[in-house]
Design an enzyme around this catalytic site. Sequence first.
Site, PDB file in Angstrom:
ATOM      1  N   SER A  67       0.830  -1.200   0.000  1.00  0.00           N
ATOM      2  CA  SER A  67       0.000   0.000   0.000  1.00  0.00           C
ATOM      3  C   SER A  67       0.871   1.260   0.000  1.00  0.00           C
ATOM      4  O   SER A  67       1.697   1.437  -0.897  1.00  0.00           O
ATOM      5  CB  SER A  67      -0.953  -0.051   1.201  1.00  0.00           C
ATOM      6  OG  SER A  67      -1.961   0.932   1.098  1.00  0.00           O
TER       7      SER A  67
ATOM      8  N   HIS B 155      -7.454  -5.707  -0.100  1.00  0.00           N
ATOM      9  CA  HIS B 155      -6.261  -4.877  -0.001  1.00  0.00           C
ATOM     10  C   HIS B 155      -5.220  -5.469   0.950  1.00  0.00           C
ATOM     11  O   HIS B 155      -4.026  -5.324   0.723  1.00  0.00           O
ATOM     12  CB  HIS B 155      -6.668  -3.473   0.464  1.00  0.00           C
ATOM     13  CG  HIS B 155      -5.564  -2.477   0.440  1.00  0.00           C
ATOM     14  ND1 HIS B 155      -4.772  -2.263  -0.667  1.00  0.00           N
ATOM     15  CD2 HIS B 155      -5.104  -1.633   1.402  1.00  0.00           C
ATOM     16  CE1 HIS B 155      -3.884  -1.319  -0.394  1.00  0.00           C
ATOM     17  NE2 HIS B 155      -4.058  -0.931   0.846  1.00  0.00           N
TER      18      HIS B 155
END
Length: 257
Positions: free
Chosen positions: A89, A235
């Site tokens: 991320s 994610h």
Amino acid sequence: MLLNFEFQKSAEPQSKPTIVLIHGLFGSLSNLGMIARVLELEYSVLQLDVRNHGKSAHDKDMNYTVMAQDVIETLDHLNIEQFSVIGHSMGGKIAMKLTELAPKRLQNLIVLDMCPFAYQENHHDSIFKALFAVEQANVASRKEAYEIMQNFLKEEMVIQFLLKGFNKGRWLFNVQFIFDHYADIIGWQALKLWSKRTLFIRGGQSPYISKDEHIEAIDQQFDHVELETIENAGHWLHAEQPEQVIIIIKNYLNKNQ
């Protein structure tokens, strides 16, 4: 800035390049621990808390240039010249920025569910509301913090992830500084084309590498790309499907040494 770190040096006599693990937004060095424990069997592994996170110092400046420079300063402190990096991320964007700041030192680049792209969507509005609400309530226990956060967040996994950063009545990450620089964090300045091989691993249910414009951004900035997809993962793919992620990472590293 010298970052807080954990460094497990390989016992192998012919040690391979150190692998640096960089966590994402609101995280800490422990977030990629499951990957670190496997890689430590073959590599020296450096886990970092980025600025304004974990036990690293807080600073009002927060952009990808200074965050990547922090990584280099910490590597210099440890006398590590050649290295590979795995970033998730926001940590993936820090990792990608290293292609400009340390091009001769960076060997392998692995990015987990992030692309070199200026996102317009705010994925963290409810998270910020929850974090500020806990701060303003001045509670001491995780139980009390949890009860407040439930008013803003419905995903149990997200709440539990964030609570890892709550200790003795305070957030370890600096909520205000992160909020002030949120536009920098979701934003991006395009890189010069990176000619070395790069691996992107995305969650099949994640929005971060899901559109044609995301793939175009990768292709415009990275010349030799492998893109792997972890189905049934969002994610936080390394937490949801750790075995699959680790197999892909190890296979990639083994063929690119």
